[in-house]
Write an enzyme that holds these catalytic residues in place. Structure first.
Site, PDB file in Angstrom:
ATOM      1  N   HIS A 124      -3.505   6.720   2.423  1.00  0.00           N
ATOM      2  CA  HIS A 124      -3.908   5.400   1.935  1.00  0.00           C
ATOM      3  C   HIS A 124      -5.242   5.058   2.589  1.00  0.00           C
ATOM      4  O   HIS A 124      -5.420   5.239   3.794  1.00  0.00           O
ATOM      5  CB  HIS A 124      -2.836   4.369   2.292  1.00  0.00           C
ATOM      6  CG  HIS A 124      -3.299   2.974   2.116  1.00  0.00           C
ATOM      7  ND1 HIS A 124      -3.907   2.549   0.951  1.00  0.00           N
ATOM      8  CD2 HIS A 124      -3.290   1.892   2.948  1.00  0.00           C
ATOM      9  CE1 HIS A 124      -4.241   1.275   1.081  1.00  0.00           C
ATOM     10  NE2 HIS A 124      -3.880   0.853   2.284  1.00  0.00           N
TER      11      HIS A 124
ATOM     12  N   ASN B  88     -10.226  -0.755   0.185  1.00  0.00           N
ATOM     13  CA  ASN B  88      -8.767  -0.610   0.214  1.00  0.00           C
ATOM     14  C   ASN B  88      -8.200  -1.172  -1.097  1.00  0.00           C
ATOM     15  O   ASN B  88      -8.256  -2.374  -1.322  1.00  0.00           O
ATOM     16  CB  ASN B  88      -8.231  -1.384   1.433  1.00  0.00           C
ATOM     17  CG  ASN B  88      -6.714  -1.369   1.530  1.00  0.00           C
ATOM     18  OD1 ASN B  88      -6.022  -0.986   0.596  1.00  0.00           O
ATOM     19  ND2 ASN B  88      -6.194  -1.814   2.666  1.00  0.00           N
TER      20      ASN B  88
ATOM     21  N   CYS C 119       0.816  -1.232   0.000  1.00  0.00           N
ATOM     22  CA  CYS C 119       0.000   0.000   0.000  1.00  0.00           C
ATOM     23  C   CYS C 119       0.843   1.274   0.000  1.00  0.00           C
ATOM     24  O   CYS C 119       0.331   2.352  -0.283  1.00  0.00           O
ATOM     25  CB  CYS C 119      -0.937  -0.006   1.194  1.00  0.00           C
ATOM     26  SG  CYS C 119      -1.874  -1.513   1.325  1.00  0.00           S
TER      27      CYS C 119
HETATM   28  N1  ACO Z   1     -18.223  -9.140   9.766  1.00  0.00           N
HETATM   29  C1  ACO Z   1     -18.632  -9.385  11.033  1.00  0.00           C
HETATM   30  N2  ACO Z   1     -17.777  -9.643  12.035  1.00  0.00           N
HETATM   31  C2  ACO Z   1     -16.463  -9.637  11.736  1.00  0.00           C
HETATM   32  C3  ACO Z   1     -15.971  -9.371  10.448  1.00  0.00           C
HETATM   33  C4  ACO Z   1     -16.916  -9.108   9.444  1.00  0.00           C
HETATM   34  N3  ACO Z   1     -16.571  -8.837   8.168  1.00  0.00           N
HETATM   35  N4  ACO Z   1     -14.609  -9.419  10.473  1.00  0.00           N
HETATM   36  C5  ACO Z   1     -14.252  -9.704  11.735  1.00  0.00           C
HETATM   37  N5  ACO Z   1     -15.356  -9.850  12.497  1.00  0.00           N
HETATM   38  C6  ACO Z   1     -15.447 -10.167  13.921  1.00  0.00           C
HETATM   39  C7  ACO Z   1     -14.257 -10.967  14.403  1.00  0.00           C
HETATM   40  O1  ACO Z   1     -14.430 -12.335  14.133  1.00  0.00           O
HETATM   41  C8  ACO Z   1     -14.279 -10.642  15.884  1.00  0.00           C
HETATM   42  O2  ACO Z   1     -15.264 -11.444  16.486  1.00  0.00           O
HETATM   43  P1  ACO Z   1     -15.003 -12.067  17.972  1.00  0.00           P
HETATM   44  O3  ACO Z   1     -14.879 -10.865  18.864  1.00  0.00           O
HETATM   45  O4  ACO Z   1     -16.236 -12.881  18.194  1.00  0.00           O
HETATM   46  O5  ACO Z   1     -13.745 -12.860  17.849  1.00  0.00           O
HETATM   47  C9  ACO Z   1     -14.781  -9.186  15.940  1.00  0.00           C
HETATM   48  O6  ACO Z   1     -15.417  -8.951  14.669  1.00  0.00           O
HETATM   49  C10 ACO Z   1     -13.703  -8.169  16.147  1.00  0.00           C
HETATM   50  O7  ACO Z   1     -12.590  -8.450  15.269  1.00  0.00           O
HETATM   51  P2  ACO Z   1     -11.341  -7.497  15.154  1.00  0.00           P
HETATM   52  O8  ACO Z   1     -10.340  -8.094  14.207  1.00  0.00           O
HETATM   53  O9  ACO Z   1     -10.861  -7.133  16.523  1.00  0.00           O
HETATM   54  O10 ACO Z   1     -12.030  -6.207  14.483  1.00  0.00           O
HETATM   55  P3  ACO Z   1     -11.439  -4.783  14.283  1.00  0.00           P
HETATM   56  O11 ACO Z   1     -12.400  -3.785  14.788  1.00  0.00           O
HETATM   57  O12 ACO Z   1     -10.018  -4.690  14.736  1.00  0.00           O
HETATM   58  O13 ACO Z   1     -11.420  -4.615  12.693  1.00  0.00           O
HETATM   59  C11 ACO Z   1     -10.015  -4.691  10.743  1.00  0.00           C
HETATM   60  C12 ACO Z   1     -10.676  -5.500  11.862  1.00  0.00           C
HETATM   61  C13 ACO Z   1     -11.083  -3.966   9.975  1.00  0.00           C
HETATM   62  C14 ACO Z   1      -9.265  -5.664   9.841  1.00  0.00           C
HETATM   63  C15 ACO Z   1      -9.039  -3.667  11.391  1.00  0.00           C
HETATM   64  O14 ACO Z   1      -8.169  -4.319  12.282  1.00  0.00           O
HETATM   65  C16 ACO Z   1      -8.185  -2.940  10.362  1.00  0.00           C
HETATM   66  O15 ACO Z   1      -8.684  -2.161   9.554  1.00  0.00           O
HETATM   67  N6  ACO Z   1      -6.850  -3.116  10.384  1.00  0.00           N
HETATM   68  C17 ACO Z   1      -5.950  -2.405   9.490  1.00  0.00           C
HETATM   69  C18 ACO Z   1      -5.899  -3.018   8.138  1.00  0.00           C
HETATM   70  C19 ACO Z   1      -4.993  -2.207   7.233  1.00  0.00           C
HETATM   71  O16 ACO Z   1      -4.779  -1.041   7.455  1.00  0.00           O
HETATM   72  N7  ACO Z   1      -4.423  -2.786   6.210  1.00  0.00           N
HETATM   73  C20 ACO Z   1      -3.575  -1.954   5.365  1.00  0.00           C
HETATM   74  C21 ACO Z   1      -2.604  -2.660   4.682  1.00  0.00           C
HETATM   75  S1  ACO Z   1      -3.259  -3.785   3.511  1.00  0.00           S
HETATM   76  C22 ACO Z   1      -1.936  -4.170   2.481  1.00  0.00           C
HETATM   77  O17 ACO Z   1      -0.846  -3.784   2.695  1.00  0.00           O
HETATM   78  C23 ACO Z   1      -2.205  -5.036   1.255  1.00  0.00           C
END
Ligand code: ACO
Length: 325
Positions: free
Chosen positions: A250, A280, A112
């Site tokens: 980004h 993204n 990214c």
């Molecule tokens: N729908 C419903 N529930 C979901 C989903 C979904 N799509 N995805 C995860 N959950 C659930 C999980 O299973 C978890 O459930 P549990 O509590 O029962 O175990 C709960 O939601 C919370 O999960 P988290 O992973 O803690 O959710 P979070 O709020 O942290 O969001 C996310 C996850 C969106 C991936 C976030 O961490 C994020 O945006 N991270 C940064 C990603 C990023 O910036 N990437 C950039 C680089 S990409 C590249 O380089 C190619």
């Protein structure tokens, strides 16, 4: 002429738009979770177009906007983590599609952050006086590497491409950049690729070519480096946040940007966001945003812009741009 400016921008996204509701038929998810946790409402996904095709379409537009001939392009730097093939480079395939016969073309891999790295590499090479007109492209076909059973990743990404033509100028354009990597965190985001296997290998390394991400770790990393990078770029260019018209980040998660805005004490309106529509798109997200801002006539000559990116590697970077078109 010593300075390097952005002379034209272009973008391409596939016509297939996938909404959050569409995902609820594929994995256990819903619009409420996706939009409140990420800011994403839809994303465009390839229905067969590969990275090179999307990159070529965005490039044609950028060249047209720059008002130069494709034969004037002497360098193509393409950032992607989802190339068409291991070899040749996707940049060479783009060179063939658009007919940029006079260019040298190669890919870079910084996920990214790729577009920011690409600008820095292109500017440095142009300053060596070997090249005059460069295409810097960020292009991704992430959908081909999704794990369609993993609800925490497949809902995040979109496909598309953005491109910028860099030209020499007397005016100041692209200012100083910073490009950094923290390789010890390489396993936070992976698309592993091929197995290490041959008749000479006793113990194979089995690899998975689906994208895997430690979302929480990347979230923490992103929130800290955005603030740090923006402050560093401001200092390098003798500017304050009040001087800046737009920060183009980004587009990974709206909550990351909201956190950074709070820390920097700037209103969210200073950040250009389009994650709601595109998701993204990795290396493509910043050039798609720039191109969209240009199409919407938001960018005015003399605007001061900071681009900031972060991603797999882990990599990050930022660039200051004085907008000149
Ligand atoms: N729908 C419903 N529930 C979901 C989903 C979904 N799509 N995805 C995860 N959950 C659930 C999980 O299973 C978890 O459930 P549990 O509590 O029962 O175990 C709960 O939601 C919370 O999960 P988290 O992973 O803690 O959710 P979070 O709020 O942290 O969001 C996310 C996850 C969106 C991936 C976030 O961490 C994020 O945006 N991270 C940064 C990603 C990023 O910036 N990437 C950039 C680089 S990409 C590249 O380089 C190619």
């Amino acid at each position: 002429m010593k300075e390097v400016i952005i002379g034209g921008v272009g973008k391409y996204t596939p016509s297939k738009k996938i909404t959050n509701d569409d995902f609820s038929h594929i994995v256990d998810t819903n619009d409420e979770w996706i939009s409140s946790r990420t800011g994403i409402k839809s994303r465009y996904m390839s229905s067969g177009e590969d990275t090179s095709y999307m990159a070529a379409m965005a490039s044609k537009k950028a060249i047209e906007e720059a008002g130069i001939s494709v034969l004037d392009i002497d360098l193509i730097v393409l950032a992607t983590c989802t190339p068409d093939m291991f070899t040749p480079s996707t940049a060479c395939i783009v060179q063939s599609i658009i007919g940029a016969k006079n260019a040298v073309a190669f890919d870079i891999s910084a996920a990214c952050s790729g577009f920011i790295y690409g600008l820095d590499i292109a500017k440095s090479l142009m300053n060596s006086n070997k090249y005059n007109n460069t295409l810097v492209i960020g292009a991704e076909n992430l959908s081909k590497f999704m794990d369609w059973k993993d609800r925490s990743t497949c809902i995040l990404f979109g496909d598309g491409a953005g491109a910028a033509v860099l030209c020499k100028s007397k005016e100041a354009g692209i200012g100083s950049s910073l490009c950094k990597s923290e390789g010890e965190k390489w396993d936070c985001i992976t698309i592993e690729g091929s197995d290490v296997d041959s008749p000479f290998v006793e113990k194979k390394t089995l690899r998975d070519s689906k994208l895997k991400m430690n979302g929480n770790e990347v979230f923490k990393f992103a929130t800290s480096i955005i603030v740090k990078s923006i402050n560093e770029i401001l200092e390098d260019n003798n500017l304050t946040l009040d001087d800046i018209d737009y920060i183009v980040p980004h587009q990974a998660n709206i909550r990351i940007i909201e956190y950074a805005a709070r820390k920097l004490k700037v209103p969210m309106s200073k950040f250009y966001m389009n994650i709601e529509e595109y998701g993204n798109t990795s290396a493509a997200s910043i050039p798609i945003a720039l191109s969209e801002m240009y199409e919407k006539d938001l960018l005015k000559k003399g605007n001061k812009i900071i681009l900031v990116g972060f991603g797999a590697g882990l990599t990050y970077g930022a660039t200051f741009i004085n907008w000149t078109i």
